[in-house]
Scaffold this motif. Sequence first.
Motif, PDB file in Angstrom:
ATOM      1  N   TYR A 158       0.852  -1.179   0.000  1.00  0.00           N
ATOM      2  CA  TYR A 158       0.000   0.000   0.000  1.00  0.00           C
ATOM      3  C   TYR A 158       0.886   1.226   0.000  1.00  0.00           C
ATOM      4  O   TYR A 158       2.051   1.167   0.343  1.00  0.00           O
ATOM      5  CB  TYR A 158      -0.930  -0.008   1.220  1.00  0.00           C
ATOM      6  CG  TYR A 158      -1.767  -1.254   1.266  1.00  0.00           C
ATOM      7  CD1 TYR A 158      -2.831  -1.412   0.392  1.00  0.00           C
ATOM      8  CD2 TYR A 158      -1.457  -2.298   2.121  1.00  0.00           C
ATOM      9  CE1 TYR A 158      -3.586  -2.573   0.393  1.00  0.00           C
ATOM     10  CE2 TYR A 158      -2.210  -3.460   2.127  1.00  0.00           C
ATOM     11  CZ  TYR A 158      -3.279  -3.590   1.261  1.00  0.00           C
ATOM     12  OH  TYR A 158      -4.018  -4.732   1.261  1.00  0.00           O
ATOM     13  N   THR A 205     -14.841   1.318   0.034  1.00  0.00           N
ATOM     14  CA  THR A 205     -13.651   0.487  -0.135  1.00  0.00           C
ATOM     15  C   THR A 205     -12.658   0.828   0.970  1.00  0.00           C
ATOM     16  O   THR A 205     -12.553   1.982   1.378  1.00  0.00           O
ATOM     17  CB  THR A 205     -13.035   0.661  -1.547  1.00  0.00           C
ATOM     18  OG1 THR A 205     -12.083  -0.365  -1.776  1.00  0.00           O
ATOM     19  CG2 THR A 205     -12.411   2.011  -1.736  1.00  0.00           C
ATOM     20  N   PRO A 206     -11.940  -0.175   1.469  1.00  0.00           N
ATOM     21  CA  PRO A 206     -11.072   0.067   2.627  1.00  0.00           C
ATOM     22  C   PRO A 206      -9.766   0.781   2.299  1.00  0.00           C
ATOM     23  O   PRO A 206      -9.304   0.776   1.159  1.00  0.00           O
ATOM     24  CB  PRO A 206     -10.785  -1.344   3.153  1.00  0.00           C
ATOM     25  CG  PRO A 206     -10.922  -2.218   1.960  1.00  0.00           C
ATOM     26  CD  PRO A 206     -11.979  -1.586   1.099  1.00  0.00           C
ATOM     27  N   TYR A 248      -5.781   1.527   4.574  1.00  0.00           N
ATOM     28  CA  TYR A 248      -4.934   0.704   5.423  1.00  0.00           C
ATOM     29  C   TYR A 248      -3.996   1.532   6.289  1.00  0.00           C
ATOM     30  O   TYR A 248      -3.715   2.686   5.992  1.00  0.00           O
ATOM     31  CB  TYR A 248      -4.121  -0.240   4.523  1.00  0.00           C
ATOM     32  CG  TYR A 248      -5.045  -1.047   3.638  1.00  0.00           C
ATOM     33  CD1 TYR A 248      -5.592  -2.239   4.083  1.00  0.00           C
ATOM     34  CD2 TYR A 248      -5.428  -0.570   2.388  1.00  0.00           C
ATOM     35  CE1 TYR A 248      -6.481  -2.953   3.299  1.00  0.00           C
ATOM     36  CE2 TYR A 248      -6.316  -1.275   1.596  1.00  0.00           C
ATOM     37  CZ  TYR A 248      -6.844  -2.463   2.056  1.00  0.00           C
ATOM     38  OH  TYR A 248      -7.742  -3.154   1.288  1.00  0.00           O
ATOM     39  N   SER A 254      -6.341  -3.206   7.730  1.00  0.00           N
ATOM     40  CA  SER A 254      -7.443  -2.361   7.281  1.00  0.00           C
ATOM     41  C   SER A 254      -7.857  -1.368   8.356  1.00  0.00           C
ATOM     42  O   SER A 254      -7.997  -1.712   9.531  1.00  0.00           O
ATOM     43  CB  SER A 254      -8.649  -3.226   6.906  1.00  0.00           C
ATOM     44  OG  SER A 254      -9.741  -2.402   6.534  1.00  0.00           O
ATOM     45  N   GLY A 283     -10.653   0.189   7.662  1.00  0.00           N
ATOM     46  CA  GLY A 283     -12.059   0.237   7.298  1.00  0.00           C
ATOM     47  C   GLY A 283     -12.278   1.189   6.133  1.00  0.00           C
ATOM     48  O   GLY A 283     -11.345   1.582   5.436  1.00  0.00           O
ATOM     49  N   THR A 284     -13.524   1.584   5.942  1.00  0.00           N
ATOM     50  CA  THR A 284     -13.874   2.454   4.816  1.00  0.00           C
ATOM     51  C   THR A 284     -14.074   3.902   5.247  1.00  0.00           C
ATOM     52  O   THR A 284     -14.305   4.768   4.417  1.00  0.00           O
ATOM     53  CB  THR A 284     -15.145   1.943   4.115  1.00  0.00           C
ATOM     54  OG1 THR A 284     -16.222   1.945   5.059  1.00  0.00           O
ATOM     55  CG2 THR A 284     -14.935   0.538   3.573  1.00  0.00           C
ATOM     56  N   ASP A 325      -4.492   1.585  -1.617  1.00  0.00           N
ATOM     57  CA  ASP A 325      -4.115   0.460  -2.476  1.00  0.00           C
ATOM     58  C   ASP A 325      -3.879   1.004  -3.883  1.00  0.00           C
ATOM     59  O   ASP A 325      -4.793   1.558  -4.497  1.00  0.00           O
ATOM     60  CB  ASP A 325      -5.246  -0.568  -2.483  1.00  0.00           C
ATOM     61  CG  ASP A 325      -4.930  -1.808  -3.280  1.00  0.00           C
ATOM     62  OD1 ASP A 325      -4.033  -1.777  -4.163  1.00  0.00           O
ATOM     63  OD2 ASP A 325      -5.592  -2.834  -3.036  1.00  0.00           O
TER      64      ASP A 325
END
Length: 115
Positions: free
Chosen positions: A4, A38-39, A41, A47, A49-50, A66
């Motif tokens: 990432y 979408t998550p 990081y 993660s 989360g979103t 990502d």
Amino acid sequence: MASYTLMPYPVQTPIDAAAAVLPGGIFKFYLAGTTTPTPVYDKNGASLGTTVTADANGQFVPIFLDPAITYKIDLTDSDGVSQTNYPVDNVTAVPLGGSAAGGLDIIQIEALLAG
């Protein structure tokens, strides 16, 4: 494990239209052009989360994206009201790989976070 890349500005402290910090402000992450969450990081690839919420000083933890995903990012206040110039669509992450690839390698990122 996937790689990432750091979202621009390692520590975010967004402000509202009146130039006031947004304690409890929220970044919301979606697939570009959609409302599909979408998550994102942390620096270890876990993660977040979103959605990522700012602390009481309006600061966000470092957020990693990502590089395989194109994002839409919304910034809201703690009441869920989108801020001026948000959402921003078609945000792409710069892949890791050092200056030759135009990105930062993990050593550079860790130095940024430590500094």
